[in-house]
Enzyme design. Sequence first.
Site, short mmCIF file in Angstrom:
data_model
loop_
_atom_site.label_atom_id
_atom_site.label_comp_id
_atom_site.label_asym_id
_atom_site.label_seq_id
_atom_site.Cartn_x
_atom_site.Cartn_y
_atom_site.Cartn_z
N SER A 112 -50.75 81.23 -18.64
CA SER A 112 -51.87 82.03 -19.15
C SER A 112 -51.52 82.88 -20.37
O SER A 112 -52.40 83.35 -21.07
CB SER A 112 -52.43 82.94 -18.05
OG SER A 112 -51.52 83.96 -17.72
N LYS A 149 -51.28 90.37 -18.47
CA LYS A 149 -52.44 90.09 -19.32
C LYS A 149 -52.58 91.16 -20.39
O LYS A 149 -52.02 92.25 -20.28
CB LYS A 149 -53.74 90.08 -18.48
CG LYS A 149 -53.81 89.04 -17.38
CD LYS A 149 -54.04 87.65 -17.92
CE LYS A 149 -54.21 86.62 -16.82
NZ LYS A 149 -53.00 86.21 -16.17
#
Length: 193
Positions: A112, A149
Site C-alpha cells: 500500500s 499511511k
Amino acid sequence: MSSFATTLRYILKEQNLKQNDLAKLTGINKSSISEYLSGNYQPKYKNILKIAQALHISPDTFLEKNRTLKHIPLLGKIAAGIPILAKENIERYMPCDDYTNADFCLRISGDSMIGARIYDGDIVYIKKQPIVENGEIAAVLIDDSATLKRVYKFENTLQLRAENPKYAPLNFTIDNCNNIRILGKAIALYAKL
C-alpha cells in the site's frame, strides 16, 4: 580488532544471525565475511552498503567512530488493550543509530505504500507521537492492527491514504473512530535487499 569488526559482531549477535546468514543476505562470499569479522580486512564501501541494508541499519553505523547503537522494539502483532510497547507486542529488538530519534519500528506487510518507496518487508522506524501534520506518513493503530499511511485531518474526518492507487482512502469520523489512534511519525526506513 577493527571497529568495523566489533560493530558487525555486536549487531549479528543482537539480530541472532550467523556468518552464513549474512553471506546469504548480502551475496558476499563466506570467506570475505569471515575476514571482515576477524578484523583482518576492511570491506569496500559497496559491501558496507550491502551489509547495512541486509541488517536494516545505516551504513554510518560502520563509518563513524563515535556512533553508538541503541535498541528499539520491532513490534509484531499488537494485542488489543495492551500498551503499544508492552512485552507482548515486541517481536525482537533492532539496532538503531544514536542519531535516529525513533521509539519503535514496524515491519511493512503489503504494497500500500510503494509510491513512497516503502515495500513489503521493509522496516520503518517510528517516533512515538499522538499528532502528525497533514500529509505526513504515520503508524496508525486501527483496533489491534498497525498500519502505515499518510494522514490527513479535515473538519470532522481523519483520512488515511495509501501510496498506491489501487487502495481507496480510509475515512474515519466520530461515528466510526472509537478504536483508532496515531502511534507516531515515520522517520526512517531501512529497506530489505
